[in-house]
Motif scaffolding. Structure first.
Motif, PDB file in Angstrom:
ATOM      1  N   TRP A 126      -1.171  -0.828  -4.288  1.00  0.00           N
ATOM      2  CA  TRP A 126      -2.427  -0.093  -4.241  1.00  0.00           C
ATOM      3  C   TRP A 126      -2.211   1.328  -3.729  1.00  0.00           C
ATOM      4  CZ3 TRP A 126      -6.584  -3.803  -1.668  1.00  0.00           C
ATOM      5  CH2 TRP A 126      -6.964  -4.771  -2.617  1.00  0.00           C
ATOM      6  N   GLY A 171      -6.775   1.161  -3.328  1.00  0.00           N
ATOM      7  CA  GLY A 171      -6.966   0.526  -2.036  1.00  0.00           C
ATOM      8  C   GLY A 171      -7.322   1.546  -0.978  1.00  0.00           C
ATOM      9  N   LEU A 217       0.866  -1.174   0.000  1.00  0.00           N
ATOM     10  CA  LEU A 217       0.000   0.000   0.000  1.00  0.00           C
ATOM     11  C   LEU A 217       0.898   1.218   0.000  1.00  0.00           C
ATOM     12  CD1 LEU A 217      -2.800   1.364   0.234  1.00  0.00           C
ATOM     13  CD2 LEU A 217      -2.515   1.249   2.722  1.00  0.00           C
ATOM     14  N   GLY A 268      -3.861  -5.423   6.189  1.00  0.00           N
ATOM     15  CA  GLY A 268      -2.883  -4.340   6.139  1.00  0.00           C
ATOM     16  C   GLY A 268      -1.993  -4.327   7.375  1.00  0.00           C
TER      17      GLY A 268
END
Length: 329
Positions: free
Chosen positions: A42, A76, A8, A219
């Motif tokens: 993302w 994301g 991320l 995450g």
């Protein structure tokens, strides 16, 4: 690692840095991730945040895709209540048409902003109430048949861009399970309901055309450095930056001021947000992530490499990949 690793990228604008420099860092990170064998990168939709440059998520994805070759790229996520489903279908249908087989679309229902910014976005405060219906409408535009008679997404129709439901509560878990979609839990900043949400998702999952079995992405924050002391310093700098972001009202605190807030009851919120953080040398980080994957019952981890400095984030990306034995291309 026993599960795949993805990234991320928060498109951080560091102190004294420009958005253009942040974008250059995002390109460098995606190129490195592609080379080292990460599964996907993302970008999250945020608005009115001076330290995050990924407000126009689809545009950033297009830019990074043009400078990479194989790695999957996606949102994301896109905060769907900020947009019409048709607009997002057209944007991501365009991306999939330009970069076939590489585009993901993660969907969230949060505003990605504060109340004033919601008004500036012309967002209806009740728009999140129709999130499940909006997801289905969007899915229809991408896979067919359309759920709005006479309206098609061009480009979009037939591109079958894979959808992911993002969340930090049982609501998103139940929706993802009901629709048979992958579920990504935002445990890198909202850790509290992680295990309960994943359990609900797995228990209630119904297979769909997109997905035959549950798929959980969790995450987690990562700060990997060559020395443990360096990793701790990077983590502290990251937390100081969050103090200015959440409590500064547009001003930057000095390090001493930020430390005072972090050490106060008010600052404990930031520590709690970063509950799931792998910090240290590569072997320590890898050991933490193996344990976290089991704790989260995750099929994939999406890691947010934390630092206010681009070079430190890139080094963290590299060190983790080496420790995890990812396959370079």
């Amino acid at each position: 690692m026993t599960v795949p690793l993805s990234i991320l990228d928060l498109a951080t604008i560091g102190k004294g840095q420009t958005a253009a420099e942040s974008f250059a860092g995002s390109v460098a990170m995606a190129q490195l991730a592609e080379k080292l064998g990460y599964r996907r990168v993302w970008y999250a939709e945020h608005h009115n945040m001076s330290s995050i440059a990924s407000s126009a998520t689809s545009v950033l994805i297009a830019h990074v895709a043009a400078h990479t070759d194989t790695i999957r790229l996606g949102a994301g996520g896109v905060m769907l209540p900020n947009h019409s489903p048709l607009t997002i279908a057209e944007q991501f249908g365009t991306l999939e048409t330009l970069y076939p087989g590489r585009i993901d679309l993660g969907l969230g229902r949060a505003p990605g902003s504060d109340q004033n910014t919601m008004r500036a976005l012309r967002r209806d405060p009740h728009s999140a109430d129709t999130f499940p219906q909006d997801v289905l409408e969007l899915q229809g535009y991408l896979t067919g048949p359309t759920r709005v008679q006479g309206v098609e997404a061009t480009p979009g129709r037939g591109t079958n861009v894979p959808l992911y439901i993002l969340g930090s509560s049982l609501f998103g878990a139940r929706l993802a399970a009901q629709l048979g979609l992958p579920y990504a839990f935002a445990s890198h900043f909202a850790p509290n309901a992680l295990q309960d949400a994943v359990a609900v998702y797995r228990r209630e999952f119904k297979p769909s055309e997109q997905l035959a079995a549950p798929h959980v992405i969790a995450g987690v924050n990562v700060v990997a450095a060559d020395a443990a002391s360096d990793a701790q310093e990077i983590l502290r700098a990251t937390m100081r930056a969050r103090v200015s972001l959440f409590f500064g009202g547009g001003r930057q605190f000095t390090d001493d001021e930020a430390d005072m807030i972090l050490d106060s009851p008010q600052g404990q919120h930031i520590s709690q947000m970063m509950k799931y953080s792998a910090v240290g040398t590569p072997d320590v980080v890898l050991d933490y992530l193996d344990g976290f994957a089991r704790h989260a019952d995750a099929d994939e981890l999406i890691v947010a490499h934390q630092s206010t400095e681009t070079a430190e984030r890139l080094r963290s990306v590299e060190l983790l990949a080496e420790a995890a034995g990812l396959v370079s291309v």
